[in-house]
Scaffold this active site. Sequence first.
Site, PDB file in Angstrom:
ATOM      1  CB  THR A  87     -28.602  -3.960  10.886  1.00 39.54           C
ATOM      2  OG1 THR A  87     -28.817  -3.555  12.312  1.00 39.54           O
ATOM      3  CG2 THR A  87     -28.061  -4.014  10.031  1.00 39.54           C
ATOM      4  CG  ASP A  88     -27.690  -0.525  15.461  1.00 41.57           C
ATOM      5  OD1 ASP A  88     -27.958  -1.678  15.142  1.00 41.57           O
ATOM      6  OD2 ASP A  88     -27.179  -0.150  16.579  1.00 41.57           O
ATOM      7  CD  GLU A  89     -29.327  -6.173  15.192  1.00 44.67           C
ATOM      8  OE1 GLU A  89     -29.194  -7.572  15.117  1.00 44.67           O
ATOM      9  OE2 GLU A  89     -30.568  -5.877  15.373  1.00 44.67           O
TER      10      GLU A  89
ATOM     11  CE  LYS B  52     -29.487  -5.463   6.518  1.00 40.22           C
ATOM     12  NZ  LYS B  52     -30.887  -4.901   5.219  1.00 40.22           N
TER      13      LYS B  52
ATOM     14  CE1 TYR C 128     -31.227  -8.603   9.770  1.00 40.08           C
ATOM     15  CE2 TYR C 128     -30.343  -7.658  12.183  1.00 40.08           C
ATOM     16  CZ  TYR C 128     -31.041  -7.498  10.836  1.00 40.08           C
ATOM     17  OH  TYR C 128     -31.493  -5.556  10.208  1.00 40.08           O
TER      18      TYR C 128
HETATM   19  P1  NAD Z   1     -40.162  -6.697   8.833  1.00 37.43           P
HETATM   20  O1  NAD Z   1     -39.041  -8.680   8.473  1.00 37.43           O
HETATM   21  O2  NAD Z   1     -40.398  -5.891   9.038  1.00 37.43           O
HETATM   22  O3  NAD Z   1     -40.219  -6.364   6.664  1.00 37.43           O
HETATM   23  C1  NAD Z   1     -39.875  -6.474   5.764  1.00 37.43           C
HETATM   24  C2  NAD Z   1     -40.063  -7.053   4.487  1.00 37.43           C
HETATM   25  O4  NAD Z   1     -39.199  -7.689   3.405  1.00 37.43           O
HETATM   26  C3  NAD Z   1     -41.610  -7.488   4.161  1.00 37.43           C
HETATM   27  O5  NAD Z   1     -42.614  -7.288   3.972  1.00 37.43           O
HETATM   28  C4  NAD Z   1     -41.082  -9.538   4.139  1.00 37.43           C
HETATM   29  O6  NAD Z   1     -42.314  -9.763   3.296  1.00 37.43           O
HETATM   30  C5  NAD Z   1     -40.156  -8.883   2.956  1.00 37.43           C
HETATM   31  N1  NAD Z   1     -40.284  -9.324   2.058  1.00 37.43           N
HETATM   32  C6  NAD Z   1     -38.591 -10.644   2.647  1.00 37.43           C
HETATM   33  N2  NAD Z   1     -38.430 -10.547   1.861  1.00 37.43           N
HETATM   34  C7  NAD Z   1     -38.662 -11.001   0.656  1.00 37.43           C
HETATM   35  C8  NAD Z   1     -37.896 -11.393  -1.017  1.00 37.43           C
HETATM   36  N3  NAD Z   1     -36.922 -12.518  -0.821  1.00 37.43           N
HETATM   37  N4  NAD Z   1     -38.442 -10.062  -1.832  1.00 37.43           N
HETATM   38  C9  NAD Z   1     -39.272 -10.040  -1.807  1.00 37.43           C
HETATM   39  N5  NAD Z   1     -39.532  -9.022  -0.794  1.00 37.43           N
HETATM   40  C10 NAD Z   1     -39.342  -9.551   0.771  1.00 37.43           C
HETATM   41  O7  NAD Z   1     -38.036  -5.692   8.039  1.00 37.43           O
HETATM   42  P2  NAD Z   1     -38.314  -4.124   8.833  1.00 37.43           P
HETATM   43  O8  NAD Z   1     -38.043  -4.212  10.329  1.00 37.43           O
HETATM   44  O9  NAD Z   1     -39.112  -2.978   8.166  1.00 37.43           O
HETATM   45  O10 NAD Z   1     -36.610  -3.302   8.194  1.00 37.43           O
HETATM   46  C11 NAD Z   1     -35.989  -3.143   6.967  1.00 37.43           C
HETATM   47  C12 NAD Z   1     -34.946  -3.518   6.525  1.00 37.43           C
HETATM   48  O11 NAD Z   1     -34.203  -2.359   7.807  1.00 37.43           O
HETATM   49  C13 NAD Z   1     -34.276  -4.719   6.727  1.00 37.43           C
HETATM   50  O12 NAD Z   1     -33.302  -4.448   6.118  1.00 37.43           O
HETATM   51  C14 NAD Z   1     -33.796  -4.314   7.317  1.00 37.43           C
HETATM   52  O13 NAD Z   1     -32.023  -5.260   8.225  1.00 37.43           O
HETATM   53  C15 NAD Z   1     -33.406  -2.671   7.845  1.00 37.43           C
HETATM   54  N6  NAD Z   1     -33.291  -2.809   9.868  1.00 37.43           N
HETATM   55  C16 NAD Z   1     -34.097  -3.184   9.714  1.00 37.43           C
HETATM   56  C17 NAD Z   1     -34.167  -1.975  12.044  1.00 37.43           C
HETATM   57  C18 NAD Z   1     -35.187  -2.598  12.965  1.00 37.43           C
HETATM   58  O14 NAD Z   1     -35.206  -2.028  14.047  1.00 37.43           O
HETATM   59  N7  NAD Z   1     -36.312  -3.043  12.768  1.00 37.43           N
HETATM   60  C19 NAD Z   1     -33.353  -1.322  12.839  1.00 37.43           C
HETATM   61  C20 NAD Z   1     -32.277  -1.087  11.390  1.00 37.43           C
HETATM   62  C21 NAD Z   1     -32.058  -2.279   9.674  1.00 37.43           C
HETATM   63  P1  TYD Z   2     -35.598  -7.132  19.221  1.00 42.64           P
HETATM   64  O1  TYD Z   2     -36.586  -6.645  18.531  1.00 42.64           O
HETATM   65  O2  TYD Z   2     -35.247  -8.779  18.413  1.00 42.64           O
HETATM   66  O3  TYD Z   2     -34.319  -6.744  17.910  1.00 42.64           O
HETATM   67  P2  TYD Z   2     -32.856  -7.084  17.666  1.00 42.64           P
HETATM   68  O4  TYD Z   2     -32.687  -8.239  18.298  1.00 42.64           O
HETATM   69  O5  TYD Z   2     -32.641  -6.824  16.441  1.00 42.64           O
HETATM   70  O6  TYD Z   2     -31.972  -5.880  18.907  1.00 42.64           O
HETATM   71  O7  TYD Z   2     -34.727  -8.221  20.609  1.00 42.64           O
HETATM   72  C1  TYD Z   2     -34.194  -6.197  21.197  1.00 42.64           C
HETATM   73  C2  TYD Z   2     -33.567  -7.178  22.735  1.00 42.64           C
HETATM   74  O8  TYD Z   2     -34.584  -7.694  23.012  1.00 42.64           O
HETATM   75  C3  TYD Z   2     -32.059  -7.640  22.528  1.00 42.64           C
HETATM   76  O9  TYD Z   2     -31.390  -7.419  23.043  1.00 42.64           O
HETATM   77  C4  TYD Z   2     -33.221  -8.883  22.282  1.00 42.64           C
HETATM   78  C5  TYD Z   2     -34.479  -8.364  23.850  1.00 42.64           C
HETATM   79  N1  TYD Z   2     -35.432  -9.014  23.407  1.00 42.64           N
HETATM   80  C6  TYD Z   2     -36.016 -10.012  24.665  1.00 42.64           C
HETATM   81  O10 TYD Z   2     -34.891  -9.928  25.846  1.00 42.64           O
HETATM   82  N2  TYD Z   2     -37.176 -10.355  24.747  1.00 42.64           N
HETATM   83  C7  TYD Z   2     -38.066 -11.134  23.972  1.00 42.64           C
HETATM   84  O11 TYD Z   2     -38.650 -11.178  22.778  1.00 42.64           O
HETATM   85  C8  TYD Z   2     -37.042 -10.498  22.508  1.00 42.64           C
HETATM   86  C9  TYD Z   2     -38.581 -10.564  21.274  1.00 42.64           C
HETATM   87  C10 TYD Z   2     -36.146  -9.805  22.548  1.00 42.64           C
END
Ligand code: NAD
Ligand code: TYD
Length: 361
Positions: free
Chosen positions: A136-138, A167, A163
Site C-alpha cells: 500500500t501507499d500508506e 505493511k 495497519y
Molecule cells: P481484503 O481484506 O478484502 O482481503 C484480504 C484477504 O486475505 C481475505 O480474503 C482474507 O480472508 C485473507 N486473509 C486474511 N488473513 C489471512 C491469513 N492469515 N491467511 C490466509 N488468508 C488470509 O483486502 P484487499 O483490500 O483485497 O487487500 C489485498 C491486499 O492489497 C492487502 O495486502 C492490502 O494491504 C493491499 N492493498 C489494499 C488496498 C485497498 O485499497 N484495498 C490498497 C493498497 C494495497
Molecule cells: P478507508 O476506505 O477505510 O481506506 P483507508 O483508510 O485505507 O484510506 O477510508 C478512506 C477514507 O475515508 C479515509 O480518509 C477514512 C474515511 N472514512 C470516513 O470518513 N468514514 C468512514 O466510515 C470510513 C470507513 C472511512
Amino acid sequence: MRTYLVTGGAGFIGSNYIHYMFRKYGDEIRIINVDKLTYAGNLENLRDIEDRDNYTFIRADITDKDAIAAIFEKNDIDRVVHFAAESHVDRSIETPEVFVHTNVLGTAVMLNCAKAAWELPDGTFKEGKKFLHVSTDEVYGSLPDDGTSYFYETTPYDPHSPYSASKAGSDFLVKAYMDTYRFPANITNTSNNYGPYQFPEKLIPLLINNALNGRELPVYGDGKNIRDWIYVDDHAKGIDMVQEQGELFETYNIGGHNEKRNIEIVNLVLDTLLEILPEEDPRRKHVSKDLIKYVTDRKGHDRRYAIAPDKIREKIGWEPETKFEDGIKKTIRWYLEHEEWLENLTSGAYQEYYEKMYGGR
Ligand code: NAD
Ligand code: TYD
C-alpha cells in the site's frame, strides 16, 4: 503452463485479480488460491470461476508454515502473488497484534516457504520463479494538503497506523529477502482501490450500503482528507505487468493521479445513486444528503495520499484505463445488482454458511 499461488484471493482485490487473470490468460495458466476466509474472505466472489479445471481453492492460514510448505511441495509454483493481509485501518487501531501476526509473520512464512521450494543447492533460484508482494501507499505516511508533493518509490517509509506499520514491516521483509538472498521478488505499492466485491467496511461500499438502507453516512473529521483512487482492474493489470515485464528486485508504485477529498466521494456516491436508480425503485427514497453525518475523526488519520506513477508508466508502459466517473458508476451499478451479496455479508449469513461448509476440514 504457469502455476500461480495467489494468497488472499477470496478478498476484494485478490478476487478481482483472479477474474482479471482468467479473462486475460484463460486456460494458459493455473491458479491456486490460498485463503483463510476471515470475515473479509468470501468465496461468493469467485462463484463464476470456481468450477474451472485450472483453478483450485485451498483454505489455509498464511501463518501456518506446515500448511503453506505442503502447498509448495505438492505443486510446482511459478508465481506467488501475495495479497493476504488484514487490510482495514480502523480495525488495526482496535487490534494491532492481529495485523502484526497476519501481515508480518504471514509474509515471513510465505517468503520462507517460497525460498525453500525455489532455492538451488548453490544458493541461486530456479529459473523463472517470481514472488510479488502487494502493498500500500500508506507505508509512505501522510502528505501535506497543498497538492505539491507525491509518493515516489524513493520516498522514505513513515507509517502511522498499525495497519500501515505492519505493511511496512512486511515490505521490509521482502526487501531483506531480496538483499540477503537475491530472492526473486517485486513489491507494488498502490493507492486506494475501489470496485466490485469490496467489503462494506471500506468507505465507498459502506456509503453505498448505508445510503440504500437510509442509514447515516459517517464522515470522519472535516471530510477533507484526500485519497488517491484506482479502479481495481487497473491495479490487477499493473500487478500482472510488473510481474511479467518489470525488473526483479524493483518496487513499483501503482496509481492513477485521481485524488479526491472524502466529502467529494460522499457527494458523488449520492449523486450517482440518484442518477442511476429508477424513480420507482424503493431504495431511492432513502438516498439524501441529509444522511451525511460528520463524526469523530479517526485516530492518527493520515491527511493525504497521492502516488506518483511515473516509474511504472515509463519503464513498463502501464496506464490506468478506467476514468473515475466511469469506474464509480460501474461500481455502484454492481452493488445495486448484487444486493444479496451485500445482505449476506452484512447479515452474517455468509459467515455461518462457510463455517458450516468448511469448518471441520
Ligand atoms: P481484503 O481484506 O478484502 O482481503 C484480504 C484477504 O486475505 C481475505 O480474503 C482474507 O480472508 C485473507 N486473509 C486474511 N488473513 C489471512 C491469513 N492469515 N491467511 C490466509 N488468508 C488470509 O483486502 P484487499 O483490500 O483485497 O487487500 C489485498 C491486499 O492489497 C492487502 O495486502 C492490502 O494491504 C493491499 N492493498 C489494499 C488496498 C485497498 O485499497 N484495498 C490498497 C493498497 C494495497
Ligand atoms: P478507508 O476506505 O477505510 O481506506 P483507508 O483508510 O485505507 O484510506 O477510508 C478512506 C477514507 O475515508 C479515509 O480518509 C477514512 C474515511 N472514512 C470516513 O470518513 N468514514 C468512514 O466510515 C470510513 C470507513 C472511512
